[in-house]
Write a protein that holds these residues in place. Structure first.
Motif, PDB file in Angstrom:
ATOM      1  N   CYS A 180      46.179  24.762  10.349  1.00 20.70           N
ATOM      2  CA  CYS A 180      47.451  24.264  10.857  1.00 20.70           C
ATOM      3  C   CYS A 180      48.565  24.707   9.930  1.00 20.70           C
ATOM      4  CB  CYS A 180      47.435  22.748  11.036  1.00 20.70           C
ATOM      5  SG  CYS A 180      47.040  21.802   9.574  1.00 20.70           S
ATOM      6  N   ARG A 181      49.669  25.149  10.553  1.00 15.34           N
ATOM      7  CA  ARG A 181      50.801  25.684   9.793  1.00 15.34           C
ATOM      8  C   ARG A 181      52.097  25.192  10.421  1.00 15.34           C
ATOM      9  NH1 ARG A 181      47.483  29.384  11.323  1.00 15.34           N
ATOM     10  NH2 ARG A 181      48.911  30.198  12.906  1.00 15.34           N
ATOM     11  N   VAL A 204      52.871  17.303   8.745  1.00 16.89           N
ATOM     12  CA  VAL A 204      51.502  17.363   9.248  1.00 16.89           C
ATOM     13  C   VAL A 204      50.820  16.039   8.935  1.00 16.89           C
ATOM     14  CG1 VAL A 204      49.270  18.515   9.109  1.00 16.89           C
ATOM     15  CG2 VAL A 204      51.366  19.865   8.939  1.00 16.89           C
ATOM     16  N   CYS A 239      45.670  24.090   5.545  1.00 16.87           N
ATOM     17  CA  CYS A 239      46.933  23.543   6.020  1.00 16.87           C
ATOM     18  C   CYS A 239      48.068  24.098   5.171  1.00 16.87           C
ATOM     19  CB  CYS A 239      46.909  22.017   5.955  1.00 16.87           C
ATOM     20  SG  CYS A 239      48.376  21.237   6.632  1.00 16.87           S
ATOM     21  N   VAL A 287      52.552  16.606   4.091  1.00 16.51           N
ATOM     22  CA  VAL A 287      51.191  16.777   4.594  1.00 16.51           C
ATOM     23  C   VAL A 287      50.384  15.542   4.216  1.00 16.51           C
ATOM     24  CG1 VAL A 287      49.071  18.129   4.508  1.00 16.51           C
ATOM     25  CG2 VAL A 287      51.292  19.293   4.445  1.00 16.51           C
ATOM     26  N   VAL A 305      45.459  23.090   0.828  1.00 17.01           N
ATOM     27  CA  VAL A 305      46.804  22.728   1.283  1.00 17.01           C
ATOM     28  C   VAL A 305      47.820  23.505   0.463  1.00 17.01           C
ATOM     29  CG1 VAL A 305      48.476  20.889   1.617  1.00 17.01           C
ATOM     30  CG2 VAL A 305      46.038  20.412   1.925  1.00 17.01           C
TER      31      VAL A 305
END
Length: 260
Positions: free
Chosen positions: A142-143, A149, A161, A168, A180
């Motif tokens: 996920c970006r 996030v 991520c 985040v 991350v």
């Protein structure tokens, strides 16, 4: 499975009909398409292109503008198919998905998913947030650029991520590797049931809750510092909390590391 895609931008997508829906059945070539209160050219259209079903809000060339009126596309899709969604300014929302591969890319809208069971998932956005309730997948990517996030319960072999200025939060994770990367956002990674967690950030603060088995933390920073009220021992450059079960690696420029 029910997936909703909401358009909120003023653009040339057809007339001002608010609710459009499509029901896709396994084994059917094109599915059933419903166009309530919409003309032939301005209504919902589908095309079966070399085994790929493509759905668009209007026929090619339709130029009617939307004036601050929402358009909603609701899809009921079969399990086990590859699902790819691309949107410019839209909310993409799903309560439950059980697919093969899942790819969702949104420029300025949010992505909100409930329970997701897939083989591979890739979520990306520019200014929208990404929210995921429960995920079971071999890998998750996920970006986001400026959005946040928020991941609920994640069960995956690998979790990657990346965020620029958004926060985040990973609430619960069962994964072999968690990575991350952020610029200025706050990072709150779950350490329980994750043997290896790495976080890289420029000016963001990293706040981690210590798991029962403890953690072995390496912390590299230019001007940031470690803040904790938990007891630890030093082993070279490492900070060892409890039994040191989880390997935590944090790199920052000016951000701090908080261990609770």
């Amino acid at each position: 499975m029910n997936l909703t895609h909401e358009m909120r931008e003023e653009a040339a997508y057809g007339n001002s009909s608010k609710d459009l829906s499509a029901r896709l059945s396994a084994g059917r070539a094109g599915g059933e398409v419903h166009e309530p209160r919409a003309g032939r050219r301005a209504g919902l259209h589908s095309l079966l292109d070399d085994g790929v079903l493509r759905i668009r809000f209007c026929a090619s060339g339709a130029k009617v503008r939307l004036n601050s009126t929402d358009k909603r596309l609701t899809l009921e899709i079969p399990k086990g198919i590859d699902l790819s969604i691309h949107a410019t300014s839209a909310l993409v929302k799903a309560d439950a998905l059980s697919q093969n591969d899942l790819l969702i890319a949104v420029l300025s809208g949010d992505i909100s998913l409930g329970t997701v069971t897939v083989n591979r998932v890739d979520l990306s956005g520019s200014s929208g947030s990404i929210q995921l309730g429960r995920l079971s997948a071999p890998s998750l990517k996920c970006r986001t650029s400026s959005g946040s996030v928020d991941l609920g319960t994640v069960s995956a072999k690998t979790l990657e991520c990346a965020a620029s200025s958004g926060n985040v939060v990973i609430r619960s994770v069962l994964a072999d590797e968690v990575s991350v990367t952020t610029s200025s956002g706050r990072v709150e990674p779950a350490l329980a049931d994750a043997p290896s967690v790495s976080v890289r950030t420029s000016s963001g603060t990293v706040c981690a809750m210590l798991p029962e088995g403890g953690a072995e933390a390496s912390f590299t920073s230019s001007s940031g510092s470690l803040h904790t009220d938990r007891s630890y021992t030093r082993r070279g450059d490492l900070y060892v909390f409890g039994e040191g079960a989880t390997q935590l690696a944090v790199e920052t420029s000016s951000g701090n590391l908080e261990i609770r």
